[in-house]
Design a protein around this motif. Structure first.
Motif, PDB file in Angstrom:
ATOM      1  N   GLU A 189     -23.389 -65.701  22.435  1.00  0.00           N
ATOM      2  CA  GLU A 189     -23.586 -65.097  21.116  1.00  0.00           C
ATOM      3  C   GLU A 189     -22.592 -63.993  20.813  1.00  0.00           C
ATOM      4  OE1 GLU A 189     -27.633 -63.968  20.267  1.00  0.00           O
ATOM      5  OE2 GLU A 189     -28.353 -65.855  21.133  1.00  0.00           O
ATOM      6  N   ARG A 190     -21.788 -63.660  21.815  1.00  0.00           N
ATOM      7  CA  ARG A 190     -20.843 -62.583  21.588  1.00  0.00           C
ATOM      8  C   ARG A 190     -19.502 -63.197  21.242  1.00  0.00           C
ATOM      9  NH1 ARG A 190     -18.736 -57.584  25.137  1.00  0.00           N
ATOM     10  NH2 ARG A 190     -18.257 -56.426  23.243  1.00  0.00           N
ATOM     11  N   ILE A 191     -19.285 -63.363  19.928  1.00  0.00           N
ATOM     12  CA  ILE A 191     -18.089 -64.081  19.498  1.00  0.00           C
ATOM     13  C   ILE A 191     -16.937 -63.116  19.245  1.00  0.00           C
ATOM     14  CG2 ILE A 191     -17.135 -65.620  17.720  1.00  0.00           C
ATOM     15  CD1 ILE A 191     -20.279 -66.507  17.545  1.00  0.00           C
ATOM     16  N   LYS A 248     -23.613 -52.213  23.714  1.00  0.00           N
ATOM     17  CA  LYS A 248     -23.161 -51.430  22.559  1.00  0.00           C
ATOM     18  C   LYS A 248     -21.790 -51.888  22.050  1.00  0.00           C
ATOM     19  CE  LYS A 248     -25.896 -47.380  23.536  1.00  0.00           C
ATOM     20  NZ  LYS A 248     -25.930 -46.045  24.144  1.00  0.00           N
ATOM     21  N   ALA A 249     -21.334 -52.999  22.565  1.00  0.00           N
ATOM     22  CA  ALA A 249     -20.051 -53.559  22.136  1.00  0.00           C
ATOM     23  C   ALA A 249     -18.894 -52.568  22.302  1.00  0.00           C
ATOM     24  CB  ALA A 249     -20.136 -54.067  20.699  1.00  0.00           C
ATOM     25  N   ASP A 279     -19.511 -57.661  18.356  1.00  0.00           N
ATOM     26  CA  ASP A 279     -20.889 -58.172  18.499  1.00  0.00           C
ATOM     27  C   ASP A 279     -21.510 -57.527  19.737  1.00  0.00           C
ATOM     28  OD1 ASP A 279     -20.546 -59.978  16.407  1.00  0.00           O
ATOM     29  OD2 ASP A 279     -19.862 -61.594  17.737  1.00  0.00           O
ATOM     30  N   PRO A 280     -22.738 -57.000  19.632  1.00  0.00           N
ATOM     31  CA  PRO A 280     -23.388 -56.498  20.846  1.00  0.00           C
ATOM     32  C   PRO A 280     -23.697 -57.654  21.801  1.00  0.00           C
ATOM     33  CG  PRO A 280     -24.739 -56.061  18.871  1.00  0.00           C
ATOM     34  CD  PRO A 280     -23.551 -56.839  18.420  1.00  0.00           C
ATOM     35  N   GLY A 281     -23.516 -57.424  23.086  1.00  0.00           N
ATOM     36  CA  GLY A 281     -23.695 -58.512  24.056  1.00  0.00           C
ATOM     37  C   GLY A 281     -25.056 -58.479  24.740  1.00  0.00           C
TER      38      GLY A 281
END
Ligand code: TRP
Ligand code: SF4
Length: 336
Positions: free
Chosen positions: A228-230, A264-265, A234-236
Motif C-alpha cells: 500500500e505504500r506506493i 510517518k512516511a 504514503d504512511p507505511g
C-alpha cells in the motif's frame, strides 16, 4: 577426547543444499550457542538424505562438503564439538537393523511426518522400506551416543518421541541400555523469504549463508515491501513488510526508529532497504570471509570430518558392544 563430560547434545542435518538464513536462525545459531554449555555432536545425515533422494545422488558429495563449510563459517567449532558423517559410522546401520527387529510397523505408519510426506511427494516414489524406517534410523543416530538432548524443530518432535519409544522397548526386552533423549526446543528467530512467504529452497526466495555481500544487497533490493505504500509520502505498515521483518533480526536496536519512520512516511523504502542491507552485510561478511578461507583449503573439511569420525566411532563402537551383549548376540566375541 576433548569432551569434558558435560551433558551430551546431538543433532544432525540432511545435506540437501546450501544453508539459508532460515536454517541459520531456525537451527544453526542455536547449535552454535549450545557449544558453550554442552558437549556437542553434530553430524551430516547423508543416509537420511538418500531416503527421499536415492535416485539422483550427483550433488550429495558437494552438499556434504558445503554443509561442513556452512557450519564452521557460522561458528560451529570443530575444536570444541565433534562433527561427523553418518555414513562413515557403520554402527548406525547395525543399530538401525537391530531396532528394525523390535519396532512395530504401526509405529512407523502412524508417524505424522511419514503420512505428510507421502501425501506431498506424489511425483516421487518414496513408498519404500528405507523411507518408512526413517525415524528408526534417526533413533539409532541418537541412541548410539546416548545423547541427553536433541535440538530439533517442532516438526521433528514425533521422531524424537519414536526414539524414546524404541529406547523403552529395547530396555524392556533386553535390559537397561538406553537413556531416553529429550528434545531441546528453543525459540527460533523466524525470517520470511524475500517474497514474504516462508523462506524455502523450493520457493526460490532464500538468502544463503554463502551469498556474497553483493548478492545479499541485490536480494534485499528485491524484497517485497508494504504494497500500500506506493509513494514515499504514503504512511507505511511495517508489520506487513518483509524488509521490516529483517530489521527486527539484523537491526534490533533501531527497530523502533524504523517502525516510526515508516509509519510517518519519514523514510523511503529504498533508503530503508539500504540501511538493512548495510546491517546484514555487517553481520554476514565475517561468515562469508571465513567461508572463503575454508573453501580455498579443500583438505581442511576432510580433516575435520576424519577427526570427528574417529571420535564418534569410538563412542558408537562401545555402545554397540553393550547392545550385542544385552541382546546376547555377541557369541563370537566370547573368549573360547
Ligand atoms: N530428521 C532430521 C531433519 O530432517 C535430521 C536428523 C537425522 C536428525 N538424524 C537425526 C536430527 C538425529 C537430530 C538427531 O532435520
Ligand atoms: Fe518496509 Fe521500510 Fe518501506 Fe516501511 S519504509 S514499507 S519498513 S521498506
Amino acid at each position: 577426547m576433548n569432551m569434558e563430560n558435560k551433558e551430551l547434545v546431538l543433532s544432525g542435518m540432511r545435506p540437501t543444499g546450501a544453508l539459508h538464513l532460515g536454517n541459520y536462525f531456525g537451527a544453526l545459531e542455536n547449535w552454535v550457542n549450545l557449544q558453550d554449555k554442552y558437549d556437542c555432536l553434530f553430524f551430516v545425515a547423508d543416509w537420511h538424505a538418500l531416503t527421499t533422494g536415492y535416485e539422483d545422488t550427483s550433488e550429495l558429495k558437494a552438499n556434504i562438503e558445503n554443509m561442513i563449510i556452512d557450519w564452521v563459517s557460522a561458528g560451529l567449532d570443530p575444536e570444541r564439538s565433534i562433527f561427523f558423517l553418518q555414513s562413515s559410522i557403520l554402527e548406525h546401520a547395525e543399530l538401525h537393523l537391530l531396532f528394525s527387529m523390535i519396532t512395530p510397523l504401526s509405529w512407523l505408519f502412524r508417524c505424522p511426518t511419514y503420512k505428510d510426506q507421502i501425501a506431498q511427494m506424489k511425483d516421487k516414489s518414496i513408498t519404500t522400506y528405507g523411507f518408512l524406517g526413517y525415524p528408526c534410523l534417526q533413533a539409532a543416530d541418537i541412541l548410539i551416543y546416548k545423547a541427553k538432548y536433541v535440538p530439533v524443530g517442532e516438526d521433528q518432535l514425533p521422531h524424537l518421541e519414536l526414539s524414546r519409544e524404541i529406547a523403552r522397548r529395547f530396555n524392556y526386552i533386553y535390559g537397561n541400555v538406553f537413556p531416553e533423549p529429550q528434545p531441546l526446543l528453543t525459540k527460533a528467530r523466524v525470517l520470511p523469504g524475500i517474497d514474504g512467504r516462508k523462506m524455502s529452497k523450493s520457493y526460490n526466495n532464500t538468502i544463503l549463508l554463502s551469498d556474497s555481500p553483493g548478492v545479499v544487497q541485490k536480494k534485499v533490493s528485491m524484497m517485497i515491501t508494504d504494497p500500500e505504500r506506493i509513494r514515499k509520502d504514503d504512511p507505511g505498515h511495517p508489520e506487513v513488510c518483509t524488509v521490516f521483518a529483517f530489521h527486527k533480526v539484523f537491526n534490533e536496536e533501531k527497530v523502533c526508529e524504523v517502525e516510526e519512520q515508516c509509519k510517518k512516511a519519514k523514510i523511503g523504502c529504498v533508503q530503508c532497504k539500504n540501511n538493512l542491507a548495510g546491517k546484514m552485510v555487517e553481520y554476514l561478511s565475517p561468515i562469508y570471509e571465513k567461508r572463503q578461507k575454508l573453501a580455498s583449503n579443500s583438505s581442511l573439511v576432510k580433516d575435520i570430518i576424519r577427526e570427528g569420525n574417529r571420535k564418534a566411532v569410538e563412542i558408537a563402537g562401545e555402545t554397540m558392544e553393550e547392545v550385542r551383549r544385552a541382546m546376547k548376540i555377541d557369541w563370537m566375541n566370547e573368549k573360547l
